[in-house]
Design an enzyme around this catalytic site. Structure first.
Site, PDB file in Angstrom:
ATOM      1  N   TYR A  19      -9.557  16.429   0.541  1.00 18.81           N
ATOM      2  CA  TYR A  19      -8.894  15.575   0.485  1.00 18.81           C
ATOM      3  C   TYR A  19      -7.434  15.841   0.828  1.00 18.81           C
ATOM      4  O   TYR A  19      -6.692  15.192   1.457  1.00 18.81           O
ATOM      5  CB  TYR A  19      -8.807  14.973  -1.077  1.00 18.81           C
ATOM      6  CG  TYR A  19      -8.138  13.853  -1.351  1.00 18.81           C
ATOM      7  CD1 TYR A  19      -8.814  12.464  -1.279  1.00 18.81           C
ATOM      8  CD2 TYR A  19      -6.756  13.865  -1.934  1.00 18.81           C
ATOM      9  CE1 TYR A  19      -7.997  11.473  -1.712  1.00 18.81           C
ATOM     10  CE2 TYR A  19      -6.156  12.838  -2.358  1.00 18.81           C
ATOM     11  CZ  TYR A  19      -6.893  11.496  -2.041  1.00 18.81           C
ATOM     12  OH  TYR A  19      -6.007  10.476  -2.516  1.00 18.81           O
ATOM     13  N   SER A  72      -1.122  10.121   0.242  1.00 23.95           N
ATOM     14  CA  SER A  72      -1.081  10.608  -0.894  1.00 23.95           C
ATOM     15  C   SER A  72       0.070  11.743  -1.333  1.00 23.95           C
ATOM     16  O   SER A  72       0.781  11.905  -0.336  1.00 23.95           O
ATOM     17  CB  SER A  72      -2.520  11.041  -1.108  1.00 23.95           C
ATOM     18  OG  SER A  72      -2.502  12.116  -2.209  1.00 23.95           O
TER      19      SER A  72
HETATM   20  P1  NAP Z   1     -10.977   3.414  -5.545  1.00 23.31           P
HETATM   21  O1  NAP Z   1     -11.007   2.520  -6.687  1.00 23.31           O
HETATM   22  O2  NAP Z   1     -12.018   4.624  -5.449  1.00 23.31           O
HETATM   23  O3  NAP Z   1     -11.329   2.669  -4.293  1.00 23.31           O
HETATM   24  C1  NAP Z   1     -11.763   3.193  -2.820  1.00 23.31           C
HETATM   25  C2  NAP Z   1     -12.279   2.199  -1.952  1.00 23.31           C
HETATM   26  O4  NAP Z   1     -12.355   2.676  -0.907  1.00 23.31           O
HETATM   27  C3  NAP Z   1     -13.378   1.348  -2.766  1.00 23.31           C
HETATM   28  O5  NAP Z   1     -13.165   0.092  -2.061  1.00 23.31           O
HETATM   29  C4  NAP Z   1     -14.343   2.195  -1.977  1.00 23.31           C
HETATM   30  O6  NAP Z   1     -15.730   1.261  -1.777  1.00 23.31           O
HETATM   31  C5  NAP Z   1     -13.877   2.196  -0.575  1.00 23.31           C
HETATM   32  N1  NAP Z   1     -14.656   3.291   0.306  1.00 23.31           N
HETATM   33  C6  NAP Z   1     -15.041   4.299  -0.096  1.00 23.31           C
HETATM   34  N2  NAP Z   1     -15.815   5.005   0.645  1.00 23.31           N
HETATM   35  C7  NAP Z   1     -16.049   4.109   1.532  1.00 23.31           C
HETATM   36  C8  NAP Z   1     -16.947   3.882   2.834  1.00 23.31           C
HETATM   37  N3  NAP Z   1     -17.844   4.932   3.172  1.00 23.31           N
HETATM   38  N4  NAP Z   1     -17.133   2.833   3.401  1.00 23.31           N
HETATM   39  C9  NAP Z   1     -16.473   1.834   3.047  1.00 23.31           C
HETATM   40  N5  NAP Z   1     -15.668   1.861   1.844  1.00 23.31           N
HETATM   41  C10 NAP Z   1     -15.479   2.901   1.172  1.00 23.31           C
HETATM   42  O7  NAP Z   1      -9.735   4.485  -5.124  1.00 23.31           O
HETATM   43  P2  NAP Z   1      -8.402   3.813  -5.107  1.00 23.31           P
HETATM   44  O8  NAP Z   1      -7.512   4.792  -5.789  1.00 23.31           O
HETATM   45  O9  NAP Z   1      -8.051   2.448  -4.985  1.00 23.31           O
HETATM   46  O10 NAP Z   1      -7.967   4.450  -3.284  1.00 23.31           O
HETATM   47  C11 NAP Z   1      -7.479   3.867  -2.476  1.00 23.31           C
HETATM   48  C12 NAP Z   1      -6.914   4.433  -1.431  1.00 23.31           C
HETATM   49  O11 NAP Z   1      -5.791   5.260  -2.220  1.00 23.31           O
HETATM   50  C13 NAP Z   1      -7.699   5.955  -1.070  1.00 23.31           C
HETATM   51  O12 NAP Z   1      -7.494   6.213   0.314  1.00 23.31           O
HETATM   52  C14 NAP Z   1      -7.082   6.859  -2.000  1.00 23.31           C
HETATM   53  O13 NAP Z   1      -7.338   8.232  -1.447  1.00 23.31           O
HETATM   54  C15 NAP Z   1      -5.733   6.661  -2.269  1.00 23.31           C
HETATM   55  N6  NAP Z   1      -4.869   7.236  -3.032  1.00 23.31           N
HETATM   56  C16 NAP Z   1      -5.240   6.820  -4.445  1.00 23.31           C
HETATM   57  C17 NAP Z   1      -4.322   7.274  -5.289  1.00 23.31           C
HETATM   58  C18 NAP Z   1      -4.810   6.961  -6.781  1.00 23.31           C
HETATM   59  O14 NAP Z   1      -3.821   7.387  -7.785  1.00 23.31           O
HETATM   60  N7  NAP Z   1      -5.465   6.152  -7.126  1.00 23.31           N
HETATM   61  C19 NAP Z   1      -3.213   7.869  -5.004  1.00 23.31           C
HETATM   62  C20 NAP Z   1      -3.188   8.522  -4.024  1.00 23.31           C
HETATM   63  C21 NAP Z   1      -3.909   7.855  -2.753  1.00 23.31           C
HETATM   64  P3  NAP Z   1     -16.807   1.652  -3.112  1.00 23.31           P
HETATM   65  O15 NAP Z   1     -16.104   0.686  -4.325  1.00 23.31           O
HETATM   66  O16 NAP Z   1     -17.846   0.766  -2.515  1.00 23.31           O
HETATM   67  O17 NAP Z   1     -16.775   2.875  -3.299  1.00 23.31           O
END
Ligand code: NAP
Length: 253
Positions: free
Chosen positions: A158, A145
C-alpha cells in the site's frame, strides 16, 4: 460560461470504486456540482446511483474488476457513448493488505499494486488519449494517501503504491499540462470507511490515530467534496501535479 468557477454543469465524470466510502462521497459531490457520472467498479453501486439521481444528474454503471487491465479499453468508450463525453476521471478504487513486511507475500504485493497503481496509470492514459483526441480540457484526479508521505507499518505494498501515485501524478501533469489536462491528487487522512475498518476496531490504534488529528475526529466521505469539485473544475485550471492533503491537520503535526 457560468460565472461560478466551481460549476460542473453538464461535465461527464468517471469515478472508480463509487459504490461505497470515499468514491461514493466524491461521486455525489461531483453530481451536486452538476456533473453526470459513470460509476465504475466490481460491486453494484445502487445507493450511489440513487444519490446521483437525487442530485438531478445521470448515473451510468460500468461493472469492471480493476484488478486487471482488461476492462480499461471499454470504460472510456462506454462512458463517452452513454454520457456524451469525458471531462473528469477520478481514480479512487483501491485496496490495502496488512501483514508484517518480513512475512509479506507476492500475492499481497501484486494485488495492491495492480489496482492502486497499474490500472490507475493505464486508465489515466486511456482517458488522456480521449481528452486529447476530442480537444477536451480534462481533469484527472488520483486518490493518494498519508502513506504517499509517510512509511506506515505492516502495509508495504500500500505504501509503495500510494507513494507511486504521488509520483505518477507529477509526471503525468508534466507531460499532459500542455494538452490542457490537469493531473492532481487528493491525499485523504484517516476516513471512516471499509478500508480503515481494522484500524477503527483496534482500540489502541484508534486512540493513537485520533490523538494525532487536530480536528479530533475521523474524516467523513463528504469531507472530500470540496477538494474533488475544486480539482475537477476550472477553478483549478492553473493547478498541476499537486497532492492535496484533506486530513484534519494530520500532516501538520
Ligand atoms: P473502500 O470503502 O474499501 O472502497 C474502495 C473502493 O474500491 C470500493 O468501491 C471497492 O469495490 C473498489 N475496488 C477495490 N478493488 C477493486 C477492483 N479490483 N475492481 C473494482 N473496484 C475495486 O475504501 P475507501 O476508504 O473508500 O477507499 C477509496 C480510496 O481512498 C482508496 O484508493 C484508498 O486507498 C484511498 N484512501 C482511503 C483512506 C481512508 O482513510 N479511508 C485514506 C487514504 C486513502 P468493492 O466494494 O467491490 O470492494
Amino acid at each position: 460560461m457560468s460565472r461560478n468557477p466551481f460549476d460542473l454543469e453538464d461535465k461527464v465524470a468517471i469515478v472508480t470504486g463509487a459504490n461505497t466510502g470515499l468514491g461514493q462521497g466524491m461521486a455525489v459531490a461531483l453530481a451536486e456540482a452538476g456533473a453526470d457520472l459513470a460509476l465504475v467498479g466490481r460491486s453494484r453501486p445502487e445507493e450511489t446511483v440513487e444519490l446521483v439521481e437525487k442530485a438531478g444528474r445521470k448515473a451510468h454503471v460500468i461493472m469492471a474488476d480493476l484488478g486487471s487491465l482488461e476492462p480499461v479499453d471499454t470504460i472510456v468508450g462506454e462512458t463517452r457513448e452513454a454520457l456524451g463525453g469525458l471531462d473528469i476521471l477520478v481514480n479512487n478504487a483501491g485496496i490495502i493488505r496488512r501483514n508484517d513486511s518480513i512475512d509479506f507475500t507476492e500475492a499481497d504485493w501484486d494485488a495492491v499494486m495492480d489496482v492502486n497503481l497499474k490500472t490507475l496509470f493505464f486508465l489515466s492514459q486511456k482517458a488522456a488519449r480521449s481528452m486529447i483526441d476530442t480537444k477536451t480540457r480534462g481533469k484527472i484526479i488520483n486518490i493518494a494517501s498519508m502513506l504517499s508521505y509517510q512509511g506506515g507499518i505492516r502495509v508495504p505494498s500500500y505504501t509503495a503504491s500510494k507513494s507511486g501515485v504521488m509520483g505518477l501524478t507529477r509526471i503525468l501533469a508534466n507531460e499532459w499540462a500542455g494538452h490542457g489536462i490537469n493531473v492532481n491528487a487528493i491525499a485523504p487522512g484517516y476516513f471512516a470507511t471499509n478500508n480503515t475498518a481494522a484500524l477503527q476496531a483496534d482500540e489502541t490504534r484508534n486512540r493513537e490515530i485520533l490523538g494525532r488529528i487536530p480536528a479530533g475526529r475521523w474524516g467523513d466521505p463528504a469531507d472530500l467534496g470540496g477538494a474533488v469539485v475544486f480539482l475537477a473544475s476550472r477553478a483549478s485550471d492553473y493547478v498541476q501535479g499537486i497532492t492535496l492533503p484533506v486530513d484534519g491537520g494530520w500532516l501538520a503535526r
